[in-house]
Design a protein around this motif. Structure first.
Motif, PDB file in Angstrom:
ATOM      1  N   UNK A   1       0.888  -1.311   0.119  1.00 47.92           N
ATOM      2  CA  UNK A   1      -0.004   0.112  -0.019  1.00 47.92           C
ATOM      3  C   UNK A   1       0.942   1.120  -0.021  1.00 47.92           C
ATOM      4  N   UNK A   2       2.064   1.535   0.852  1.00 46.68           N
ATOM      5  CA  UNK A   2       2.987   2.456   1.020  1.00 46.68           C
ATOM      6  C   UNK A   2       3.590   2.824  -0.352  1.00 46.68           C
ATOM      7  N   UNK A   3       4.023   1.588  -1.006  1.00 45.18           N
ATOM      8  CA  UNK A   3       4.637   2.044  -2.233  1.00 45.18           C
ATOM      9  C   UNK A   3       3.774   2.469  -3.247  1.00 45.18           C
ATOM     10  N   UNK A   4       2.443   1.741  -3.344  1.00 44.46           N
ATOM     11  CA  UNK A   4       1.488   2.339  -4.248  1.00 44.46           C
ATOM     12  C   UNK A   4       1.178   4.051  -3.929  1.00 44.46           C
ATOM     13  N   UNK A   5       1.155   4.338  -2.749  1.00 44.79           N
ATOM     14  CA  UNK A   5       0.667   5.617  -2.200  1.00 44.79           C
ATOM     15  C   UNK A   5       1.874   6.456  -2.578  1.00 44.79           C
ATOM     16  N   UNK A   6       3.104   5.969  -2.539  1.00 45.03           N
ATOM     17  CA  UNK A   6       4.403   6.781  -2.858  1.00 45.03           C
ATOM     18  C   UNK A   6       4.326   7.017  -4.482  1.00 45.03           C
TER      19      UNK A   6
END
Length: 167
Positions: free
Chosen positions: A78-83
């Motif tokens: 999730x964090x990678x996609x948000x970044x």
């Protein structure tokens, strides 16, 4: 036994179109810090001339504690996609500031972020004026695998280019 993450700790993207007819890239990373807090980072590198470039970036922190009612999982993926989403926004704003004429021509087109292999950082290091920007990213990043990868580029021999036919 440590559980390995199910994703690469960082991803590299070529951004097109880019202002000034040069190259632009984004690096997105997700990791847990020394306290196991979830973080992500996004960096944008833009070549502004044959000899110059710039970089900018942001770090995000996430609470991955949910009450069990949420359908969302706040994890490294999730964090990678948000970044990546944040990098797209940062790039659009900065490109607009840097090259108003370029962006007006492309007002109808959203920039494309195409994932490229991590080893393409070698080419960015060797063939663009972005090597100092990459070192700045390595210095600032909290993602150890990203910093180590970039620092390892310093050991590469210099690449040269010879023009064989005129453009």
């Amino acid at each position: 036994m440590d559980q390995q993450p199910s994703h690469a700790p960082f991803r590299l993207f070529r951004i097109s179109p880019a202002p000034f007819g040069k190259q632009a890239f984004a690096i997105c990373a997700a990791f847990r810090d020394h306290r196991s807090d979830l973080k992500s980072e996004c960096f944008v590198l833009m070549q502004t001339s044959v000899t110059d470039g710039l970089a900018f970036g942001t770090r995000f922190s996430y609470s991955d504690k949910t009450d069990g009612q949420s359908p969302f999982v706040i994890d490294e993926a999730f964090a990678l996609d948000d970044a990546l989403h944040q990098a797209e926004t940062m790039y659009s704003v900065r490109a607009q500031e840097l090259d108003q004429v370029f962006m007006e021509k492309l007002a109808w087109a959203r920039p494309s972020f195409s994932e490229i292999a991590q080893h393409r950082l070698v080419g960015i290091w060797a063939h663009t004026p972005l090597s100092d920007s990459l070192l700045s990213i390595a210095d600032k990043s909290g993602c150890e695998p990203l910093s180590q990868f970039i620092y390892s580029l310093r050991a590469l021999p210099k690449f040269t280019q010879t023009q064989l036919l005129p453009f």
